[in-house]
Design a protein around this motif. Structure first.
Motif, PDB file in Angstrom:
ATOM      1  N   HIS A 161       0.830  -1.215   0.000  1.00 26.12           N
ATOM      2  CA  HIS A 161       0.000   0.000   0.000  1.00 26.12           C
ATOM      3  C   HIS A 161       0.865   1.265   0.000  1.00 26.12           C
ATOM      4  O   HIS A 161       0.811   2.068   0.912  1.00 26.12           O
ATOM      5  CB  HIS A 161      -0.948  -0.001   1.199  1.00 26.12           C
ATOM      6  CG  HIS A 161      -1.739  -1.262   1.317  1.00 26.12           C
ATOM      7  ND1 HIS A 161      -2.727  -1.602   0.421  1.00 26.12           N
ATOM      8  CD2 HIS A 161      -1.660  -2.288   2.194  1.00 26.12           C
ATOM      9  CE1 HIS A 161      -3.239  -2.766   0.763  1.00 26.12           C
ATOM     10  NE2 HIS A 161      -2.606  -3.223   1.826  1.00 26.12           N
ATOM     11  N   PHE A 162       1.639   1.436  -1.027  1.00 26.35           N
ATOM     12  CA  PHE A 162       2.583   2.545  -1.119  1.00 26.35           C
ATOM     13  C   PHE A 162       2.094   3.697  -1.989  1.00 26.35           C
ATOM     14  O   PHE A 162       2.704   4.767  -1.997  1.00 26.35           O
ATOM     15  CB  PHE A 162       3.933   2.058  -1.669  1.00 26.35           C
ATOM     16  CG  PHE A 162       3.845   1.534  -3.073  1.00 26.35           C
ATOM     17  CD1 PHE A 162       4.074   2.359  -4.147  1.00 26.35           C
ATOM     18  CD2 PHE A 162       3.511   0.208  -3.313  1.00 26.35           C
ATOM     19  CE1 PHE A 162       3.983   1.878  -5.439  1.00 26.35           C
ATOM     20  CE2 PHE A 162       3.417  -0.278  -4.592  1.00 26.35           C
ATOM     21  CZ  PHE A 162       3.661   0.557  -5.664  1.00 26.35           C
ATOM     22  N   ILE A 163       1.013   3.521  -2.713  1.00 27.79           N
ATOM     23  CA  ILE A 163       0.579   4.561  -3.649  1.00 27.79           C
ATOM     24  C   ILE A 163      -0.210   5.637  -2.906  1.00 27.79           C
ATOM     25  O   ILE A 163      -1.234   5.379  -2.290  1.00 27.79           O
ATOM     26  CB  ILE A 163      -0.254   3.974  -4.807  1.00 27.79           C
ATOM     27  CG1 ILE A 163       0.637   3.055  -5.647  1.00 27.79           C
ATOM     28  CG2 ILE A 163      -0.842   5.086  -5.670  1.00 27.79           C
ATOM     29  CD1 ILE A 163      -0.018   2.447  -6.842  1.00 27.79           C
ATOM     30  N   ILE A 186      12.051   3.934  -5.031  1.00 24.18           N
ATOM     31  CA  ILE A 186      12.460   4.448  -3.716  1.00 24.18           C
ATOM     32  C   ILE A 186      11.253   4.529  -2.789  1.00 24.18           C
ATOM     33  O   ILE A 186      11.340   4.190  -1.601  1.00 24.18           O
ATOM     34  CB  ILE A 186      13.154   5.821  -3.856  1.00 24.18           C
ATOM     35  CG1 ILE A 186      14.526   5.636  -4.500  1.00 24.18           C
ATOM     36  CG2 ILE A 186      13.277   6.515  -2.506  1.00 24.18           C
ATOM     37  CD1 ILE A 186      15.203   6.936  -4.900  1.00 24.18           C
ATOM     38  N   SER A 187      10.114   4.950  -3.306  1.00 25.62           N
ATOM     39  CA  SER A 187       8.882   5.009  -2.497  1.00 25.62           C
ATOM     40  C   SER A 187       8.480   3.625  -2.011  1.00 25.62           C
ATOM     41  O   SER A 187       8.038   3.467  -0.867  1.00 25.62           O
ATOM     42  CB  SER A 187       7.746   5.624  -3.303  1.00 25.62           C
ATOM     43  OG  SER A 187       8.050   6.940  -3.680  1.00 25.62           O
ATOM     44  N   CYS A 199       8.397   2.315   1.950  1.00 26.01           N
ATOM     45  CA  CYS A 199       7.189   1.707   2.488  1.00 26.01           C
ATOM     46  C   CYS A 199       7.484   0.324   3.069  1.00 26.01           C
ATOM     47  O   CYS A 199       6.930  -0.070   4.089  1.00 26.01           O
ATOM     48  CB  CYS A 199       6.130   1.614   1.402  1.00 26.01           C
ATOM     49  SG  CYS A 199       4.536   1.078   2.016  1.00 26.01           S
ATOM     50  N   ILE A 200       8.344  -0.427   2.426  1.00 22.38           N
ATOM     51  CA  ILE A 200       8.701  -1.762   2.911  1.00 22.38           C
ATOM     52  C   ILE A 200       9.460  -1.662   4.237  1.00 22.38           C
ATOM     53  O   ILE A 200       9.239  -2.467   5.138  1.00 22.38           O
ATOM     54  CB  ILE A 200       9.529  -2.523   1.847  1.00 22.38           C
ATOM     55  CG1 ILE A 200       8.646  -2.867   0.660  1.00 22.38           C
ATOM     56  CG2 ILE A 200      10.150  -3.793   2.425  1.00 22.38           C
ATOM     57  CD1 ILE A 200       9.393  -3.443  -0.523  1.00 22.38           C
ATOM     58  N   LYS A 201      10.336  -0.649   4.373  1.00 20.41           N
ATOM     59  CA  LYS A 201      11.103  -0.471   5.609  1.00 20.41           C
ATOM     60  C   LYS A 201      10.202  -0.101   6.781  1.00 20.41           C
ATOM     61  O   LYS A 201      10.475  -0.436   7.918  1.00 20.41           O
ATOM     62  CB  LYS A 201      12.171   0.581   5.415  1.00 20.41           C
ATOM     63  CG  LYS A 201      13.370   0.083   4.658  1.00 20.41           C
ATOM     64  CD  LYS A 201      14.442   1.163   4.610  1.00 20.41           C
ATOM     65  CE  LYS A 201      15.685   0.616   3.933  1.00 20.41           C
ATOM     66  NZ  LYS A 201      16.745   1.636   3.910  1.00 20.41           N
ATOM     67  N   ASP A 202       9.119   0.645   6.475  1.00 20.22           N
ATOM     68  CA  ASP A 202       8.202   1.095   7.551  1.00 20.22           C
ATOM     69  C   ASP A 202       7.346  -0.022   7.967  1.00 20.22           C
ATOM     70  O   ASP A 202       7.065  -0.764   8.546  1.00 20.22           O
ATOM     71  CB  ASP A 202       7.327   2.244   7.083  1.00 20.22           C
ATOM     72  CG  ASP A 202       8.127   3.497   6.818  1.00 20.22           C
ATOM     73  OD1 ASP A 202       9.261   3.602   7.313  1.00 20.22           O
ATOM     74  OD2 ASP A 202       7.618   4.375   6.094  1.00 20.22           O
TER      75      ASP A 202
END
Length: 123
Positions: free
Chosen positions: A53-55, A115-116, A120-123
């Protein structure tokens, strides 16, 4: 020669046949570029969006620029291909410059989207 599906492939096949052109032209790669960069890239994004859910507003702007870069690049493929088939005396540098701008927009926006996703994956 295999049959191609889509506007790019049909235009390539019919335009070169109509003009009796048998050499290489960039028209032959328009269809595959659109397929890979226009469809498969977004299919992968759908799969990633489903999980991460990065968008958001920022990524939507990056994707808008991605579309602009993709279409500018594809248009310049077509322009260069038409120039090649018709053997027109047109400045190759101008075509390359505009195509380069399309590639830059495409590449930068793709990196920003990736990069986005990473953030998001790191968070």
């Amino acid at each position: 020669m295999s049959k191609k599906i889509g506007c790019g492939g049909v235009f390539y096949r019919e335009f070169t046949k109509l003009n009796g052109f048998t050499g290489f032209t960039t028209l032959s790669v328009v269809h595959t570029h659109y397929l890979m960069l226009g469809m498969l890239f977004f299919l992968m994004l759908v799969l990633l969006e489903n999980n991460f859910h990065f968008i958001g507003n920022k990524v939507t702007k990056y994707l808008l620029f991605y579309h602009i870069g993709l279409n500018l690049t594809a248009i310049m493929f077509v322009v260069r291909g038409i120039v090649q088939v018709l053997s027109l005396d047109v400045s190759s540098a101008a075509i390359s410059g505009i195509a380069g701008i399309g590639h830059l927009i495409l590449g930068i926006s793709m990196v920003l989207v990736l990069i986005s996703i990473r953030k998001c994956i790191k968070d």
